[in-house]
Scaffold this motif. Structure first.
Motif, PDB file in Angstrom:
ATOM      1  N   ALA A 210      37.659  42.934  30.279  1.00 17.51           N
ATOM      2  CA  ALA A 210      38.659  44.005  30.231  1.00 17.51           C
ATOM      3  C   ALA A 210      38.146  45.138  29.350  1.00 17.51           C
ATOM      4  O   ALA A 210      37.320  44.917  28.461  1.00 17.51           O
ATOM      5  N   ILE A 229      41.163  45.561  34.146  1.00 16.96           N
ATOM      6  CA  ILE A 229      41.226  44.111  33.989  1.00 16.96           C
ATOM      7  C   ILE A 229      40.512  43.428  35.151  1.00 16.96           C
ATOM      8  O   ILE A 229      40.727  43.778  36.323  1.00 16.96           O
ATOM      9  N   GLU A 231      40.345  40.676  37.711  1.00 15.96           N
ATOM     10  CA  GLU A 231      41.349  39.808  38.318  1.00 15.96           C
ATOM     11  C   GLU A 231      40.801  38.995  39.480  1.00 15.96           C
ATOM     12  O   GLU A 231      41.549  38.241  40.104  1.00 15.96           O
ATOM     13  N   ARG A 252      50.090  40.653  27.845  1.00 15.76           N
ATOM     14  CA  ARG A 252      49.548  39.294  27.734  1.00 15.76           C
ATOM     15  C   ARG A 252      48.025  39.307  27.772  1.00 15.76           C
ATOM     16  O   ARG A 252      47.356  38.601  27.008  1.00 15.76           O
ATOM     17  N   ARG A 253      47.461  40.146  28.650  1.00 13.33           N
ATOM     18  CA  ARG A 253      46.009  40.186  28.784  1.00 13.33           C
ATOM     19  C   ARG A 253      45.325  40.727  27.532  1.00 13.33           C
ATOM     20  O   ARG A 253      44.191  40.338  27.213  1.00 13.33           O
TER      21      ARG A 253
END
Length: 408
Positions: A210, A229, A231, A252-253
């Protein structure tokens, strides 16, 4: 004939229309939408783009809404350690580095095009197909106002899903390359952001799988915030290329990141998610008096912040080729394509590689951080000379560097 047709009234299409008008050509811009809506968030305009925008008469109108960052500050995500500072100086390349809202850039281009007598703006009928007709092109128009039109030539600036590109290359399928990454974007009001985020600089935070980019826009009224991010295959799911996204997923990430980054993310009033993709370089950009431009020709990942800039460069080189021809648009378009193909392919490849470098995890990230911190400012700046110092055809069109009053 009705002059040269441009398919699409985005940044590339409007830049192409203005550039062609500046070298004496009559242009009609065909846009599928009945009106342009403000889209996207921030866009970085490096000197290679600003040099052209100045020539097009757009830069001065854009300045009140723009911010001129003095540097790029690169930090490590987990602890905010400063890895590098890259100064951004107008004097090095003869043009400024600006950050703006995409909507402000498009509005400035549209206003300039609307004021240009050689440009006709036609909304509600985008170009869906073309056919050779004598020395010109017959256009099929789709959208709310379908029909046909004739033109001397066609410039397809109709985006990554270009109907003109599909016809030209014979591709009926979506041949974009998935990146496995998504960009989550938001605009944070200045009142909700800390002073550090409002400083006139571009900020890049690096982490495992990220990274985060932010900079002030709209004269400092907002902070443009982008979270990229990894994914995997889930980055390609969903029905929309741009869709609302839940704040909890972003928070959260980045939960393990340094507090300033987490606080800025928490201040975001809402998020939209873009699934990132590019396309392998095309072998063919033209078909007689039809040429591709911008994302229709070379969609790229945003990790060098060059999507808009390369479309603007395209417009300059296209106009330069048309101005230097004897009226043979097919030959001029071929000259343009040959001049642009290698450069845009390099930017595409380097953009994809840059994303991989940004998202390294230990131990490779440790080596990356060490190299970056030891390179020093001069060598860091020099690494971008190939990108920000525009090709000869761009400088030829722009007539040299902009006025010395350009911000540093």
């Amino acid at each position: 004939m009705a002059g040269i047709a441009v398919a699409g009234a985005g940044i590339g299409g409007l830049s192409a229309a203005l550039a062609l008008a500046s070298v004496g050509r009559t242009v009609t811009v065909h846009e599928r939408a009945e009106a342009l809506e403000p889209v996207g968030a921030g866009v970085q305009l490096s000197p290679n783009a600003c040099l052209v925008l100045d020539r097009l008469g757009v830069l001065e109108a854009l300045r009140p809404a723009a911010v001129a960052p003095g540097e790029v500050l690169i930090r490590r995500g987990r602890d905010a350690a400063v890895l590098a500072r890259i100064p951004l100086s107008a004097s090095r390349y003869g043009a400024p580095f600006l950050v703006v809202l995409r909507a402000d850039l498009q509005s400035a281009l549209l206003a300039r095009a609307a004021a240009e007598p050689a440009i006709t703006l036609s909304f509600g009928g985008g170009v869906s197909a073309y056919a050779a007709q004598g020395r010109g092109v017959r256009l099929t128009l789709g959208g709310p106002n379908p029909g046909t039109a004739a033109a001397e030539g066609l410039v397809a600036a109709d985006g990554i899903r270009s109907a003109i590109r599909r016809q030209m290359t014979g591709s009926s399928a979506d041949d974009t390359r998935t990146s496995g990454r998504s960009a989550w974007r938001s605009l944070v009001p200045a009142a909700a952001a800390e002073a550090d985020a409002l400083a006139h600089r571009s900020n890049l935070w690096l982490g495992r799988r990220a990274h985060l980019v932010h900079y002030p826009v709209a004269g400092g009224a907002f902070v443009n915030l982008v979270a990229i991010i990894d994914e995997g295959s889930t980055a390609q799911s969903g029905a929309s290329w741009s869709e609302p996204a839940a704040a909890e997923a972003v928070e959260r990430r980045f939960a393990g990141w340094a507090a300033p980054a987490r606080r800025l993310i928490a201040a975001a009033p809402g998020w939209r998610k873009w699934r990132l993709a590019d396309r392998a370089p095309l072998a063919r950009w033209t078909d007689g008096a039809v040429a591709l431009l911008g994302d229709a020709a070379h969609p790229m990942l945003p990790f060098l912040a060059q999507g808009a800039a390369q479309a603007i460069e395209d417009a300059a080189v296209l106009a330069d080729a048309v101005a230097g021809s004897s009226g043979d648009l097919a030959a001029a378009f071929s000259t343009y394509a040959e001049a642009r193909r290698a450069r845009t392919a390099r930017v595409q490849a380097q953009s994809r590689r840059q994303g991989d470098v940004y998202h390294l995890g230990p131990p490779a990230s440790t080596m990356r951080d060490l190299v970056m911190s030891r390179l020093g400012r001069d060598r860091l700046v020099a690494r971008y000379d190939w990108l920000y110092d525009p090709p000869a055809a761009v400088r030829r069109f722009a007539g040299g560097p902009p006025p010395a009053t350009a911000p540093g």
